[in-house]
Design a protein around this motif. Structure first.
Motif, PDB file in Angstrom:
ATOM      1  N   LEU A 193       0.831  -1.206   0.000  1.00 30.44           N
ATOM      2  CA  LEU A 193       0.000   0.000   0.000  1.00 30.44           C
ATOM      3  C   LEU A 193       0.865   1.255   0.000  1.00 30.44           C
ATOM      4  N   ARG A 194       1.890   1.239   0.846  1.00 31.40           N
ATOM      5  CA  ARG A 194       2.777   2.413   0.928  1.00 31.40           C
ATOM      6  C   ARG A 194       3.479   2.654  -0.402  1.00 31.40           C
ATOM      7  N   ASN A 195       3.990   1.590  -0.993  1.00 31.54           N
ATOM      8  CA  ASN A 195       4.661   1.726  -2.293  1.00 31.54           C
ATOM      9  C   ASN A 195       3.715   2.306  -3.332  1.00 31.54           C
ATOM     10  N   GLU A 196       2.523   1.737  -3.373  1.00 34.66           N
ATOM     11  CA  GLU A 196       1.555   2.163  -4.373  1.00 34.66           C
ATOM     12  C   GLU A 196       1.173   3.625  -4.160  1.00 34.66           C
ATOM     13  N   LYS A 197       1.048   3.999  -2.893  1.00 36.72           N
ATOM     14  CA  LYS A 197       0.643   5.366  -2.589  1.00 36.72           C
ATOM     15  C   LYS A 197       1.717   6.375  -2.991  1.00 36.72           C
ATOM     16  N   ALA A 198       2.975   5.996  -2.778  1.00 36.49           N
ATOM     17  CA  ALA A 198       4.049   6.961  -3.000  1.00 36.49           C
ATOM     18  C   ALA A 198       4.547   6.977  -4.443  1.00 36.49           C
ATOM     19  N   ALA A 199       4.316   5.898  -5.170  1.00 46.05           N
ATOM     20  CA  ALA A 199       4.829   5.854  -6.541  1.00 46.05           C
ATOM     21  C   ALA A 199       3.934   6.670  -7.465  1.00 46.05           C
ATOM     22  N   PRO A 200       4.522   7.454  -8.350  1.00 43.15           N
ATOM     23  CA  PRO A 200       3.691   8.252  -9.254  1.00 43.15           C
ATOM     24  C   PRO A 200       2.970   7.409 -10.303  1.00 43.15           C
ATOM     25  N   PRO A 202       1.716  10.685 -15.710  1.00 41.67           N
ATOM     26  CA  PRO A 202       2.278  10.921 -14.372  1.00 41.67           C
ATOM     27  C   PRO A 202       3.676  11.527 -14.472  1.00 41.67           C
ATOM     28  N   GLN A 203       4.028  12.288 -13.499  1.00 38.60           N
ATOM     29  CA  GLN A 203       5.344  12.914 -13.457  1.00 38.60           C
ATOM     30  C   GLN A 203       6.348  11.907 -12.872  1.00 38.60           C
ATOM     31  N   LEU A 204       7.159  11.322 -13.747  1.00 34.96           N
ATOM     32  CA  LEU A 204       8.111  10.314 -13.265  1.00 34.96           C
ATOM     33  C   LEU A 204       9.418  10.949 -12.828  1.00 34.96           C
ATOM     34  N   ASP A 205       9.593  12.180 -13.266  1.00 32.80           N
ATOM     35  CA  ASP A 205      10.813  12.900 -12.967  1.00 32.80           C
ATOM     36  C   ASP A 205      10.665  13.585 -11.611  1.00 32.80           C
ATOM     37  N   THR A 206      10.363  12.792 -10.609  1.00 33.03           N
ATOM     38  CA  THR A 206      10.065  13.388  -9.313  1.00 33.03           C
ATOM     39  C   THR A 206      10.820  12.652  -8.208  1.00 33.03           C
ATOM     40  N   PHE A 207      10.900  13.276  -7.066  1.00 36.90           N
ATOM     41  CA  PHE A 207      11.637  12.646  -5.976  1.00 36.90           C
ATOM     42  C   PHE A 207      10.713  11.868  -5.050  1.00 36.90           C
ATOM     43  N   VAL A 208      11.199  10.736  -4.589  1.00 33.95           N
ATOM     44  CA  VAL A 208      10.437   9.972  -3.601  1.00 33.95           C
ATOM     45  C   VAL A 208      11.380   9.601  -2.449  1.00 33.95           C
ATOM     46  N   ALA A 209      10.792   9.352  -1.296  1.00 36.56           N
ATOM     47  CA  ALA A 209      11.577   8.887  -0.166  1.00 36.56           C
ATOM     48  C   ALA A 209      11.543   7.371  -0.182  1.00 36.56           C
ATOM     49  N   ASP A 252      18.057   2.772   6.137  1.00 34.96           N
ATOM     50  CA  ASP A 252      18.448   4.103   5.677  1.00 34.96           C
ATOM     51  C   ASP A 252      17.341   4.652   4.790  1.00 34.96           C
ATOM     52  N   VAL A 253      17.058   5.925   4.977  1.00 35.21           N
ATOM     53  CA  VAL A 253      16.057   6.561   4.121  1.00 35.21           C
ATOM     54  C   VAL A 253      16.758   7.572   3.221  1.00 35.21           C
ATOM     55  N   SER A 254      16.490   7.494   1.928  1.00 36.79           N
ATOM     56  CA  SER A 254      17.072   8.461   0.991  1.00 36.79           C
ATOM     57  C   SER A 254      15.976   9.098   0.157  1.00 36.79           C
ATOM     58  N   PHE A 255      16.305  10.281  -0.285  1.00 37.55           N
ATOM     59  CA  PHE A 255      15.390  11.021  -1.139  1.00 37.55           C
ATOM     60  C   PHE A 255      15.982  10.964  -2.531  1.00 37.55           C
ATOM     61  N   VAL A 256      15.416  10.173  -3.404  1.00 38.97           N
ATOM     62  CA  VAL A 256      16.027   9.991  -4.722  1.00 38.97           C
ATOM     63  C   VAL A 256      14.997  10.151  -5.835  1.00 38.97           C
ATOM     64  N   LEU A 257      15.516  10.303  -7.050  1.00 43.53           N
ATOM     65  CA  LEU A 257      14.640  10.390  -8.203  1.00 43.53           C
ATOM     66  C   LEU A 257      13.892   9.075  -8.388  1.00 43.53           C
ATOM     67  N   TYR A 258      12.601   9.180  -8.640  1.00 42.90           N
ATOM     68  CA  TYR A 258      11.800   7.970  -8.811  1.00 42.90           C
ATOM     69  C   TYR A 258      12.356   7.081  -9.922  1.00 42.90           C
ATOM     70  N   LYS A 259      12.801   7.708 -11.002  1.00 43.56           N
ATOM     71  CA  LYS A 259      13.308   6.959 -12.158  1.00 43.56           C
ATOM     72  C   LYS A 259      14.462   6.029 -11.792  1.00 43.56           C
ATOM     73  N   VAL A 260      15.266   6.490 -10.809  1.00 47.52           N
ATOM     74  CA  VAL A 260      16.452   5.724 -10.443  1.00 47.52           C
ATOM     75  C   VAL A 260      16.077   4.421  -9.742  1.00 47.52           C
ATOM     76  N   ASP A 283      14.683  -4.188  -3.567  1.00 49.73           N
ATOM     77  CA  ASP A 283      15.732  -3.649  -2.704  1.00 49.73           C
ATOM     78  C   ASP A 283      15.234  -2.523  -1.806  1.00 49.73           C
ATOM     79  N   VAL A 284      14.276  -1.791  -2.304  1.00 47.75           N
ATOM     80  CA  VAL A 284      13.798  -0.640  -1.526  1.00 47.75           C
ATOM     81  C   VAL A 284      12.278  -0.642  -1.442  1.00 47.75           C
ATOM     82  N   ASP A 285      11.787   0.037  -0.422  1.00 47.11           N
ATOM     83  CA  ASP A 285      10.355   0.310  -0.334  1.00 47.11           C
ATOM     84  C   ASP A 285      10.179   1.809  -0.179  1.00 47.11           C
ATOM     85  N   LEU A 286       9.070   2.307  -0.698  1.00 42.40           N
ATOM     86  CA  LEU A 286       8.816   3.743  -0.590  1.00 42.40           C
ATOM     87  C   LEU A 286       8.185   4.060   0.760  1.00 42.40           C
ATOM     88  N   VAL A 287       8.439   5.248   1.239  1.00 39.80           N
ATOM     89  CA  VAL A 287       7.806   5.639   2.503  1.00 39.80           C
ATOM     90  C   VAL A 287       7.047   6.952   2.319  1.00 39.80           C
TER      91      VAL A 287
END
Lengths: 220, 212
Positions: free
Chosen positions: A32-39, A168-175, A200-208, A216-220
């Motif tokens: 749910l969290r991934n789906e909510k945060a992913a554009p 959707p705007q894929l060129d965006t940052f997600v945690a 570890d939490v990072s703020f990175v480009l969604y595309k990456v 490897d990662v989950d969105l928060v």
């Protein structure tokens, strides 16, 4: 946090956390969290949803049984609360996906790889959404425009590609939070990879990280 | 000007379309304004006028034996301006209708799936095609829900307590069965209900949750 413990107990904690993180309720929460945060729309978690539904049904039966057998109302209501939470997670997961489909119906439908991420009922839903929306735009606007300008997807017949489809705007940052012990991400603008340890939490480009979600990662 | 566009402020290309979009934007967040059919039709009319000028300019160039693809004269740019104005108008019209449609989708989630469930003051702001769209979109949602056998328009906020205290605001009428218990939901009466049962009535404004 893990730093507070000695070397030995870190491993123990990890094991415990891995175990905890793999219960279906936790997995559903993560989905749910991934789906909510992913554009964009993510892969439908068919197996997980199936299991969650089975468990919810089981819980419903249990609660009903308890109610009929005159079990202590407090105990019943605790079970009921647990059931409500599971239901809420499942509903939210399906709901957040539908709302994404409503928003980007044209975009999702024309892209094979995105379309294949949908469940069967979702596919039927998008198809209907598109038909209804097209009909509505047709009736209200497009039919009143000159011949060469009546497409809902293209500005005019000389447009070479769809230039009126909301995307959707894929060129965006997600945690994002690393879900593995060690994750290394290759960033676009830096030569050094970004290294993350578990939690570890990072703020990175969604595309990456878009191909690493759920692996490897989950969105928060 | 031979190019067929006009610089007077009143008739400047795209002015009406801009007003239409601004009108959508001026509403309070999440609040629909009246569907402005009149303005929408005027913009559509402007589009047809653009198209007429565009066609006549192209015809004129053909009659003069000029190749439209390569010639760069006043008529070419005149035609281009009319084409671009038309596209801009179209985008504004579509933005107006599409964004309203998105808000209508939202009504289905937050208020109810049936047209009669929408309050009078919302209904009268919708155009006839918008009402039809609302009905059809709700049906698509309902059909999905029946396929997955799960109501998705309840349980919108994370559950805290399975039971909540509510007060009835309107005459809900008798014969309403909540979780196989029938009760007399007279106006102003208070009840202790399952949250999932009550949510439906709260979203329609028939009950309110009592907190604290």
């Amino acid at each position: 946090m893990a730093e507070d413990f000695g070397e030995g107990s870190t491993a123990g904690m990890d094991e415990y956390e891995t175990l905890m993180a793999t219960t279906d309720v936790e997995l559903l929460k993560t989905a749910l969290r991934n789906e909510k945060a992913a554009p964009e729309i993510l892969q439908f978690q068919a197996q997980l949803v199936k299991r969650a539904r089975e468990q919810i049904q089981l819980m419903e039966e249990t609660v009903e049984e308890f109610e009929q057998s005159g079990m202590d109302p407090l105990t019943v209501s605790l079970y009921q609360m647990d059931l409500d939470r599971a239901q809420f997670l499942l509903r939210s997961y399906l709901r957040v996906r539908l709302q994404k489909l409503e928003k980007y119906m044209f975009y999702i439908w024309k892209n094979d790889s995105l379309r294949n991420r949908l469940s069967e009922p979702e596919k039927i839903f998008v198809k209907r959404c598109i038909d209804d929306m097209e009909k509505h735009l047709e009736e209200t606007v497009l039919s009143k425009l000159p011949d060469n300008y009546q497409s809902a997807r293209r500005q005019s017949i000389i447009s070479e590609e769809d230039d009126m489809v909301p995307e959707p705007q894929l060129d965006t940052f997600v945690a994002c939070k690393s879900s593995n012990r060690f994750v290394s991400l290759t960033l676009v603008d830096s030569e050094r990879p970004l290294e993350m340890e578990r939690h570890d939490v990072s703020f990175v480009l969604y595309k990456v990280i878009k191909d690493k979600i759920g692996v490897d990662v989950d969105l928060v | 000007m031979s190019a067929g566009f006009c610089f007077s402020k009143e008739n400047m290309h795209g002015r009406l379309a801009c007003r239409l979009v601004k009108e959508f934007n001026s509403g309070e967040k999440g609040q629909l304004n009246h569907f402005n059919e009149e303005l929408l039709n005027e913009v559509a009319k402007e589009c047809s006028e653009n198209f007429l000028v565009l066609q006549s300019l192209i015809r004129k160039m053909q009659e003069e034996g000029l190749d439209f693809q390569t010639t760069r004269n006043a008529d070419h740019y005149g035609a281009l301006i009319n084409h671009l104005s038309l596209i801009r108008n179209k985008r504004c019209l579509m933005a107006y209708v599409y964004n309203r449609a998105e808000m209508i989708q939202n009504l289905a989630w937050t208020v109810g799936l049936r047209l009669f469930e929408l309050p009078e003051e919302i209904q009268e702001k919708l155009s006839h095609p918008e009402k039809e769209y609302f009905k059809k979109h709700s049906l698509a949602l309902e059909s999905y829900m029946s396929k997955v056998d799960l109501d998705l328009n309840v349980d919108m906020v994370p559950p805290k307590d399975p039971y909540i205290k509510v007060r009835v605001l309107d005459d809900v009428g008798e014969g309403i069965v909540v979780s196989d218990k029938a009760a007399n939901f007279a106006r102003h009466s208070m009840h202790f209900l399952k949250r999932t049962d009550a949510e439906l009535y709260i979203s329609r404004g028939l009950m309110e949750e009592l907190t604290g």
